[in-house]
Design an enzyme around this catalytic site. Structure first.
Site, mmCIF file in Angstrom:
data_model
loop_
_atom_site.group_PDB
_atom_site.id
_atom_site.type_symbol
_atom_site.label_atom_id
_atom_site.label_comp_id
_atom_site.label_asym_id
_atom_site.label_seq_id
_atom_site.Cartn_x
_atom_site.Cartn_y
_atom_site.Cartn_z
ATOM 1 N N ASN A 97 -34.336 57.193 13.735
ATOM 2 C CA ASN A 97 -35.573 57.573 13.193
ATOM 3 C C ASN A 97 -36.654 56.940 13.493
ATOM 4 O OD1 ASN A 97 -34.693 55.090 12.029
ATOM 5 N ND2 ASN A 97 -34.964 55.923 9.883
ATOM 6 N N GLU A 114 -29.180 46.654 8.582
ATOM 7 C CA GLU A 114 -30.188 47.242 8.030
ATOM 8 C C GLU A 114 -29.630 48.587 7.719
ATOM 9 O OE1 GLU A 114 -32.774 46.273 6.301
ATOM 10 O OE2 GLU A 114 -33.314 44.386 7.605
#
Ligand code: NDP
Length: 485
Positions: free
Chosen positions: A154, A251
């Site tokens: 992303n 993450e």
């Protein structure tokens, strides 16, 4: 004719572009049209070896340089990134399909912020002096050594910089593997770092699917792994890193709550919900996809939300007027459409959107479901697309318990004009990155990361330094050594 997005070669190793067409070809598809715009080749074992051995060797001299010298290079790279922002943003848009309107302000700029911030910190990374009577202890903040970065699709430029900048500032080297879906931007980051004077071999980019990532994570020369990805991948990578007792930063995904109380400013709350669900077409890990709205404000909120969502401009992402782009791949589009169908089947009320947009490319309309209940699939699983679930609530106590009832813990937001309540509620939410009367701000100065299944460690801020360095303590005795015999 070759598309301008086609890189010079697939990998960047030891300060130069490197090609090895023996690797599996990876087509790069522009999500707005479905056309193939570039090809890269997955790293062969020979390429993986070249990247790791060069990074291991280069780190030795880099770790011995002063922090100020290292920082100067990173800050120069930040300036180059800013100067080339337009070109890098166009490439980011080709890589991901995100609209240029966004990439111009959120990708290379965010990467440059990280390079500048950690470049600035590099010269001030010191240890402590701990007095022990006549003796003393001193501590030294040392580099970990060779770090591996693995990215999601992303934010390919941002992720490459958020991992690379603190790693390099602390004196480490890095081998970075972008997502196979978005392989282009990290190569530019490597190119710019070297243009800024980074010695060869310190920041290397190699392409490939999960196997290449796994080969990096299990290599005994690697000291640390920093992954941005999904929870299932995070579990695998964490386990593989643990077998080698390596440091990790994870993450991972989320299903974050955004809580809107009756007394909130409706326009700001709607703006927060739009930013937290539809930016990057919803492909943001920290998105507040469970929007809990107190019953008194619900209808007003939904009405304004539907109106403002209707103003989204779907179109050619390279046109700056476009404010909403496609899903990154056809596969991701189908996953998201599948969730939308589940939402309809399970009885959620469709407020707007709800289907593939009638245009080329992998566009899904920005979609809002109301009357969503906690047990519905769309309220439990991370969708990673433009699907907002609006859930009703009555009391503060109730909403806190429901907001925390998830395996994830990345982000949380509260909209209210009662500041005592805002802090009281945020204090009880199980999340790492929180917002009051805002959503999804991620400045480099603030720690970013999750709790529970959403991750381990923090990116950005001074916290990231702790995750890319280790402390050596040295006891210094001034007098004689006493021993039993
Ligand atoms: P994935 O978890 O599928 O992949 C992440 C990266 O890991 C990719 O580069 C992938 O390679 C690689 N990989 C896959 N398997 C392995 C393995 N066994 N060993 C080492 N590396 C491996 O995530 P996506 O790319 O699909 O990204 C979407 C996910 O990322 C979402 O769930 C989202 O929540 C999360 N995310 C989290 C963020 C955060 O900061 N918390 C930020 C952005 C996204 P490849 O894809 O090439 O196979």
């Amino acid at each position: 004719m070759t598309h301008p997005a086609q890189p010079k070669a697939s990998h960047f190793i030891n300060g130069a572009y490197v090609e090895d067409t023996a690797g599996t070809p990876i087509p790069v598809i522009y999500a707005a049209t479905g056309e193939q715009i570039a090809t890269v080749y997955a790293a062969t074992p020979a390429i993986v070896e070249q990247a790791l051995s060069t990074a291991k060797e280069a780190q030795k001299a880099w770790g011995k340089m002063t922090g100020t010298e290292r920082g100067r290079i990173l800050r120069r790279a930040a300036d180059i990134m800013r100067a080339r922002n337009h070109e890098l943003s166009v490439l980011e848009t080709y890589d991901t399909g995100k609209p240029l309107q966004e990439t111009l302000v959120a990708d290379a700029t965010s990467g440059a912020d990280a390079l500048e911030y950690f470049g600035g910190l590099a010269g001030s990374l010191t240890g402590e002096h701990i007095p022990m009577g006549e003796d003393w202890v001193y501590t030294v903040r040392e580099a970990l050594g060779l770090c591996v970065g693995i990215g999601a699709w992303n934010y390919p430029t941002q992720i490459a910089c958020w991992k690379g900048a603190p790693a390099l500032a602390c004196g480490n080297s890095m081998v970075f593997k972008p997502s196979e879906t978005t392989p282009l931007c990290a190569l530019k980051v490597a190119e710019i770092l070297h243009e800024a004077g980074l010695p060869a071999g310190l920041y290397n980019v190699i392409q490939g699917m999960g196997e290449v990532g796994a080969a990096l994570v299990t290599d005994p020369r690697v000291d640390k792994v920093s992954l941005t990805g999904s929870v299932p991948t995070g579990k695998k990578v964490y386990a593989a890193a643990a077998a080698g007792m390596k440091h990790v930063t994870m993450e991972l995904g989320g299903k974050s709550p955004l809580i809107i109380f009756d007394d909130a400013d409706v326009e700001n709350a709607v703006g927060g919900a739009i930013n937290g669900n539809f930016y990057s077409s919803g492909q943001v890990c920290s998105n507040g996809t469970r929007v809990f709205v107190q019953k008194g404000i619900k209808e007003k909120f939904l009405a304004r939300l539907a109106e403002r969502t209707g103003a989204a401009v779907l179109g050619d992402p390279q046109d700056e007027a476009t404010s909403f782009g496609p899903m990154v791949t056809e596969n991701q589009m189908n996953i998201v459409l599948g969730y939308i169908e589940k939402g309809k089947e399970e009885g959620a009320r469709l407020i707007c959107g709800g289907k593939r947009a009638d245009m080329p490319g992998f566009f899904v309309e920005p979609t809002v479901f109301a009357d969503v209940t906690d047990d519905m699939t769309i309220a439990r699983e991370e969708i990673f697309g433009p699907v907002m679930s609006v859930l009703d609530f009555d009391t503060e106590e109730e909403v806190i318990a429901r907001a925390n009832d998830t395996e994830f813990g990345l982000s949380a937001g509260v909209f209210t004009n009662d500041f005592s309540r805002a802090h009281r509620v945020i204090g009880q939410l199980e999340a790492g990155s929180c917002f009051i009367n805002s959503y999804n701000d991620a400045p480099v100065e603030a720690p970013f990361g999750g709790v529970k299944a959403s991750g381990v460690g923090r990116e950005n801020s001074k916290e990231a330094i702790k995750h890319f360095s280790q402390v050596k303590s040295v006891y210094v005795r001034m007098g004689d050594v006493e021993a039993a015999f």
